[in-house]
Design an enzyme around this catalytic site. Structure first.
Site: not given
Lengths: 249, 249
Positions: A92, A96-97, A187
């Site tokens: 996604h 933080d990705h 997540d």
């Protein structure tokens, strides 16, 4: 198929973000990416945080990332460089990705992501502001390849739609026919305890879908005898084999 | 039309429940009901907490309710008794809005509530457990009257669908043609500050709908020049006229 977990540092979040509406002390959580070498190419799932963005927009998350925890350094530790990655997949598009996506601009990498996620990140809900605050992934030189549905991305690499946390969240199942299938659920839930209890993260787009996705991940793992990896479980992270160590699946 | 605010006590919640994902100290919030006397009858909106249920199931919310803060005592302070209420409306079926419903069993009251809310409270999401944990409203002797859509319940009493916090949440607009229209938006947002910033409660069913409902309430208030009342703003509550004091609208 060889799999490395790339350490990208850590951030601090509220306990009610770790587990929706469950109070508790703040917690430092790991941020990491997943590198997969297969006969079909070199696949990177997610790219961690951009430390500059975090310090500028979310300093309250106390981001930590050493030079050794950047994507180039982690790839180098595994014997690769940026240009070796053939396919970049984003589970996604939260901060933080996606932090390292911009590094691949101009490398010719194919950047796979869910079409709904792409649309949402560009026009998000007001309550998704922080999650989608880093737009450095939306730059020249990255070949965005929006996709939808469940499908086999490459031999033994299966993407499954698992929305809720975000509208276009993907989980990936590796080598379901093999002796050690791995399921990266990213997540869906932040920790094994949260997954076990069915508690989704405090940040989410649609909690109804989140409940269904948690059930889906559990069902897939059981069906294929897969080990589930979550993105932000510090206790689990301490026990994982990290790059340059690897899993052969 | 005469309007009384009936004090039903208070509870303590996490700041991230007051404002979704916004950290801060715990806060004690008021719980109250709204009584309306009109030519069409005596209307009661919501019935506060059932102290026994709260102490049994949610003692961590430190519920407080004196004898004077119960529904019968508050009605008496306004010159009424249970049997005088012709129509009981529940904005939604969360614990702090239904605690006194059971007291009206057998009085012949018509209990208006949204059909979706009724279905959801009887078969809720796992994350809605605490919110819907008090089922004492679902008892013999109450004439449940599930409704849908926006409509004029009685002359000058307009119900508007405002989902998000729950699937079948209603807001009510009183006497929009008059000199002092009042808009009870209940749990759309818990405080004036939250409404202003567009931050919905940490407990919700669908945050996308919640954003639309916050916009709808603001729009309705502006269109009709109405004062907005929210259910859980302690600062605002201290400034309200409380029963036996009243508003004539």
């Amino acid at each position: 198929m060889r799999v490395w977990l790339l350490d990208n540092g850590s951030i601090v979040i509220e306990h009610t973000q770790l587990m929706w509406n469950v109070p508790g002390p703040q917690v430092r959580i790991p941020v990491y990416s997943v590198l997969i070498e297969s006969d079909d190419g070199l696949f990177l799932f997610d790219t961690g945080i951009d430390l500059d963005h975090m310090n500028r927009v979310l300093p309250f998350e106390l981001p930590e990332q050493t030079e050794a925890q950047t994507i180039p350094a982690q790839l180098a530790a595994c014997g690769f460089e940026l240009g070796d990655v053939t396919t970049l997949v984003n589970s996604h598009l939260h901060i933080d990705h996606v932090g390292g996506n911009q590094l691949f601009a101009g490398t010719g990498v194919r950047n796979v992501l869910h079409a709904k996620e792409l649309a949402q990140a560009r026009n998000h809900e007001p309550f998704e502001f922080f999650g989608y605050s880093d737009h450095s992934w939306d730059c020249e030189g990255l070949n965005l390849d929006p996709v939808t549905g469940d499908f086999e991305l490459a031999k033994g690499i299966f993407l499954y739609e698992t929305p809720g946390h975000t509208v276009g969240h993907y989980s990936v199942l590796l080598n379901p026919g093999g002796s050690k299938p791995l399921l990266f659920a990213f997540d869906i839930a932040y920790t094994a305890a949260a997954l076990e209890k069915g508690i989704q993260p405090g940040f989410h787009n649609n909690p109804h879908d989140g409940v269904l996705s948690i059930a889906r991940v559990k069902s897939l793992a059981e069906e294929h005898g897969a080990e589930i990896f979550l993105s932000h479980d510090m206790d689990a992270w301490q026990g994982y084999t990290r790059a340059p160590g690897h899993y052969d699946v």
